[in-house]
Scaffold this motif. Structure first.
Motif, PDB file in Angstrom:
ATOM      1  N   SER A 111       0.826  -1.208   0.000  1.00 40.17           N
ATOM      2  CA  SER A 111       0.000   0.000   0.000  1.00 40.17           C
ATOM      3  C   SER A 111       0.860   1.258   0.000  1.00 40.17           C
ATOM      4  CB  SER A 111      -0.927   0.002   1.214  1.00 40.17           C
ATOM      5  OG  SER A 111      -1.641   1.214   1.291  1.00 40.17           O
ATOM      6  N   LEU A 112       1.950   1.256   0.781  1.00 35.90           N
ATOM      7  CA  LEU A 112       2.846   2.405   0.818  1.00 35.90           C
ATOM      8  C   LEU A 112       3.528   2.621  -0.530  1.00 35.90           C
ATOM      9  CD1 LEU A 112       4.168   4.638   2.490  1.00 35.90           C
ATOM     10  CD2 LEU A 112       5.925   2.970   3.191  1.00 35.90           C
ATOM     11  N   LYS A 113       3.894   1.526  -1.190  1.00 34.77           N
ATOM     12  CA  LYS A 113       4.536   1.630  -2.499  1.00 34.77           C
ATOM     13  C   LYS A 113       3.576   2.222  -3.545  1.00 34.77           C
ATOM     14  CE  LYS A 113       7.072  -1.137  -5.882  1.00 34.77           C
ATOM     15  NZ  LYS A 113       7.552  -2.503  -6.214  1.00 34.77           N
ATOM     16  N   GLU A 114       2.302   1.759  -3.519  1.00 30.93           N
ATOM     17  CA  GLU A 114       1.320   2.322  -4.456  1.00 30.93           C
ATOM     18  C   GLU A 114       1.082   3.807  -4.206  1.00 30.93           C
ATOM     19  OE1 GLU A 114      -2.209   0.069  -4.166  1.00 30.93           O
ATOM     20  OE2 GLU A 114      -1.392  -1.749  -5.130  1.00 30.93           O
ATOM     21  N   GLU A 115       1.080   4.179  -2.921  1.00 28.69           N
ATOM     22  CA  GLU A 115       0.878   5.585  -2.587  1.00 28.69           C
ATOM     23  C   GLU A 115       2.013   6.453  -3.125  1.00 28.69           C
ATOM     24  OE1 GLU A 115       0.339   8.393   1.397  1.00 28.69           O
ATOM     25  OE2 GLU A 115       0.345   6.196   1.528  1.00 28.69           O
ATOM     26  N   GLU A 118       1.608   6.854  -6.869  1.00 29.89           N
ATOM     27  CA  GLU A 118       0.558   7.816  -7.194  1.00 29.89           C
ATOM     28  C   GLU A 118       1.016   9.252  -6.964  1.00 29.89           C
ATOM     29  OE1 GLU A 118      -2.930   6.903  -5.094  1.00 29.89           O
ATOM     30  OE2 GLU A 118      -3.365   5.055  -6.219  1.00 29.89           O
ATOM     31  N   GLN A 119       1.856   9.444  -5.934  1.00 29.69           N
ATOM     32  CA  GLN A 119       2.374  10.781  -5.685  1.00 29.69           C
ATOM     33  C   GLN A 119       3.314  11.238  -6.797  1.00 29.69           C
ATOM     34  OE1 GLN A 119       4.177  10.739  -1.825  1.00 29.69           O
ATOM     35  NE2 GLN A 119       2.217  10.836  -0.717  1.00 29.69           N
ATOM     36  N   GLN A 120       4.035  10.265  -7.383  1.00 33.28           N
ATOM     37  CA  GLN A 120       4.939  10.631  -8.475  1.00 33.28           C
ATOM     38  C   GLN A 120       4.185  11.026  -9.739  1.00 33.28           C
ATOM     39  OE1 GLN A 120       7.620   7.358  -8.991  1.00 33.28           O
ATOM     40  NE2 GLN A 120       8.657   7.670  -7.011  1.00 33.28           N
ATOM     41  N   VAL A 121       3.070  10.352 -10.060  1.00 36.43           N
ATOM     42  CA  VAL A 121       2.319  10.645 -11.279  1.00 36.43           C
ATOM     43  C   VAL A 121       1.185  11.620 -11.041  1.00 36.43           C
ATOM     44  CG1 VAL A 121       2.855   8.393 -12.224  1.00 36.43           C
ATOM     45  CG2 VAL A 121       0.739   8.681 -10.922  1.00 36.43           C
ATOM     46  N   ALA A 122       0.921  11.988  -9.811  1.00 35.92           N
ATOM     47  CA  ALA A 122      -0.187  12.915  -9.535  1.00 35.92           C
ATOM     48  C   ALA A 122       0.172  14.313 -10.022  1.00 35.92           C
ATOM     49  CB  ALA A 122      -0.484  12.949  -8.033  1.00 35.92           C
ATOM     50  N   PRO A 123      -0.787  15.121 -10.491  1.00 36.83           N
ATOM     51  CA  PRO A 123      -0.512  16.482 -10.968  1.00 36.83           C
ATOM     52  C   PRO A 123      -0.114  17.392  -9.831  1.00 36.83           C
ATOM     53  CG  PRO A 123      -2.871  16.076 -10.887  1.00 36.83           C
ATOM     54  CD  PRO A 123      -2.197  14.765 -10.604  1.00 36.83           C
ATOM     55  N   LEU A 124       0.489  18.510 -10.200  1.00 37.53           N
ATOM     56  CA  LEU A 124       0.876  19.496  -9.208  1.00 37.53           C
ATOM     57  C   LEU A 124      -0.347  20.064  -8.502  1.00 37.53           C
ATOM     58  CD1 LEU A 124       3.617  21.404 -11.238  1.00 37.53           C
ATOM     59  CD2 LEU A 124       3.968  19.685  -9.456  1.00 37.53           C
ATOM     60  N   PRO A 125      -0.181  20.567  -7.302  1.00 40.05           N
ATOM     61  CA  PRO A 125      -1.349  21.098  -6.578  1.00 40.05           C
ATOM     62  C   PRO A 125      -2.031  22.256  -7.302  1.00 40.05           C
ATOM     63  CG  PRO A 125       0.501  20.713  -5.089  1.00 40.05           C
ATOM     64  CD  PRO A 125       1.018  20.509  -6.460  1.00 40.05           C
TER      65      PRO A 125
END
Length: 584
Positions: A111-115, A118-125
């Motif tokens: 779960s931590l690895k998936e998170e 997702e943080q790496q591919v998530a768009p900027l705030p």
């Protein structure tokens, strides 16, 4: 022995219970401590790519389901341990409180690895906030069609179809608005007819009289005697007399008649002053039946030294005005006007004493070489009857520029170089002058050769350059292009005068004239016997308010929005955007 076994069983059961309880508490703490990131759930996704948000929702739901399953497994193990404690009596040992089963630890690491992924591919705030802001604007906009670009339940094809409809509407609005604005810039005025002849006055015809005799014989003989060293013999003096007489009557029509073989030591810049020194005293008298007194002024024209009656621009072309270097406005008084109730009104010039040419024109204009002239002998009494056609401009048209109304008022003389006022005839004269300067490098002597402005370091400086006067060689060059100068049309040279008509203009046409021999010399009588029954009026047809109404109607027809809708757009993308992007 039995008691020791029971104590061992209780110890094992307590250890198992503590292990199960610690496992459940750790899973619950992990569930509580798992943050829901601001970028993972900000809206339904991009407008044209809703699958991005759907995949994020699916991954988040799967993660929550795994955590809930882990919690339920831990609770089930705790209940089973309570049952085993009652049934079993085997001695147990305590395990470390932070120990986790291998399966739970692997699930937490996954779960931590998936998170982290997702943080790496998530768009900027900021990009996520901007995305949510645009969707909020589209869903709440009052412009028709925008809501369907962000409405839930529509697929990609439906969104693209609505996007195409909006683009077509915007293209239609822009195209038709450009046509409307072009019409406002080019033809906002209309010329209509006014037939209420008893309401308005009619300008009395103005005229310019150019006598055929220009040189005084006595003054000419005195000049020859005073400069006898310039002449070789009597034939040379006779050639000089012919040269001066033709120079005084020189115009574009008879340039080729001037002798070009000898200048007699006279510089071209002194031609005009010499002609005024030797001019014949032409002093006619004028009388009229009008209530306002008429004046006759001496003026310099393209036909030489002439006299104008009832003119508002003649005094700006006098030799005295030119020589003084004056650029101020002169007081001519009001133009002479007549009314149908005044009856037949004539004016006459007496004591002409020579044959003459006559040019009829409006009070705000000058004679033009391209218009018709009338020639009368020195022994006739001539009566000329004219008809008038006037055009005047409404005061509301003064708010428009010259390109829109396609005419100029007398005070709009910014582009004039030799006079401080504007006139269509004066503009054409300047155009001919500068065309001659461009082709032959000089200007004829009957023009004012001092420009009002000159360019110095991209600035207009008053009382600028002095233009060269054409000598014999320059006049020979003018002979070759005189047709182009008169007509201001040429296949070889580019001629662009940019002369607009007078906003308040009068046109006169000779209806009839009659002459009879008169023993008292040449007299000229002219007037209006048939007052015009129609007058042209230049009015505003398409104002700026009409432009706003027309464009507003187009926007309302194609998009169903109003001025408040544009105010809403400005508000959303200024104050509200700043607050959403930079305020918490």
């Amino acid at each position: 022995m039995q008691q020791e076994e029971n104590r061992s069983l209780d110890s094992w059961t307590d250890s198992e219970d503590s292990r199960t309880a610690s496992t459940a508490s750790l899973v619950q703490q992990q569930l509580k401590s798992t943050p829901i990131r601001s970028g993972s759930r900000v809206g339904p996704g991009l407008l044209l790519f809703p699958g991005t948000a759907q995949r994020a929702d699916q991954r988040r739901a799967a993660k929550e389901h795994q955590l809930q399953k882990s919690v339920s497994n831990a609770n089930a193990e705790q209940d089973a341990s309570l049952n085993r404690r009652k049934a079993n009596s085997i001695r147990s040992f305590r395990r470390p409180p932070l120990w986790q089963p291998p399966a739970i630890k692997a699930e937490a690491e996954e779960s931590l690895k998936e998170e982290q992924e997702e943080q790496q591919v998530a768009p900027l705030p900021y990009l996520a906030k901007l995305q949510a802001f645009i969707i909020e604007f589209l869903q709440g906009s009052s412009i028709h069609g925008f809501i369907y670009l962000a409405k839930f339940g529509l697929n990609f094809l439906e969104r693209m179809l609505w996007f195409a409809f909006i683009c077509v509407a915007l293209f239609s609005i822009i195209s038709l608005s450009q046509r409307t604005w072009q019409r406002f810039q080019t033809s906002p005025m209309v010329i209509s007819m006014d037939r209420n002849k008893l309401v308005w006055n009619t300008s009395f015809p103005s005229l310019t009289v150019c006598p055929h005799k220009r040189i005084d014989d006595i003054k000419l003989e005195d000049y020859i005697e005073a400069h006898s060293e310039k002449f070789e013999d009597e034939d040379d003096k006779e050639f000089f007399r012919d040269f001066i007489i033709k120079l005084a009557s020189l115009t574009y029509d008879n340039l080729e008649t001037l002798p070009l073989n000898k200048s007699y030591g006279i510089d071209s810049s002194d031609y005009l002053s010499l002609l005024y020194e030797l001019k014949w005293p032409f002093e006619p008298e004028i009388s009229s039946g009008a209530a306002v007194k008429m004046f006759i002024y001496e003026t310099q024209t393209e036909f030489g030294i002439c006299h104008s009656v009832n003119s508002l621009v003649a005094r700006y072309n006098t030799y005295k005005y030119w020589r003084s270097g004056d650029w101020s406005l002169l007081d001519h008084g009001d133009r002479v006007t007549v009314h149908p109730l005044d009856g037949e009104i004539y004016a006459q010039i007496i004591n002409l004493s020579t044959a003459y040419d006559v040019y009829f024109h409006g009070a705000g204009d000058v004679p033009s070489i391209s218009k018709q002239r009338y020639t009368f002998p020195e022994s006739d009494y001539t009566t000329v009857e004219l008809i008038a056609l006037e055009i005047y401009t409404n005061e509301d048209a003064r708010a428009f520029n010259t390109k829109q109304r396609k005419c100029r008022f007398q005070y709009e003389a910014d582009e004039m170089q030799t006079v401080p006022i504007y006139s269509f005839g004066l503009c054409l004269s300047e155009c001919r002058m500068f065309f001659a300067l461009r082709v032959c490098g000089c200007v004829p002597h009957f023009y004012r050769n001092i420009c009002k402005y000159t360019l110095l370091l991209s600035l207009s400086v008053r009382n600028g350059r002095r233009l060269p006067i054409c000598g014999l060689e320059g006049i020979g060059c003018l002979v070759k292009i005189k047709r182009e100068i008169i007509s201001l049309k040429s296949d070889k040279y580019k001629i662009n005068c940019n002369c607009l008509s007078n906003c308040d203009d009068s046109n006169f046409f000779v209806q009839s004239y009659r002459s009879r021999v008169w023993f008292l010399g040449a007299n000229l009588q002219w007037g209006i016997i048939d007052y015009p029954k129609m007058q042209l009026r230049r009015d505003v047809l398409f104002s700026f308010a009409d432009v706003l109404v027309y464009i507003g109607g187009l926007v309302g027809f194609f998009l169903g929005c109003s001025a408040l809708s544009f105010t809403e757009i400005i508000y959303f993308f200024t104050a509200r955007l700043v607050r959403r992007m930079f305020c918490n």
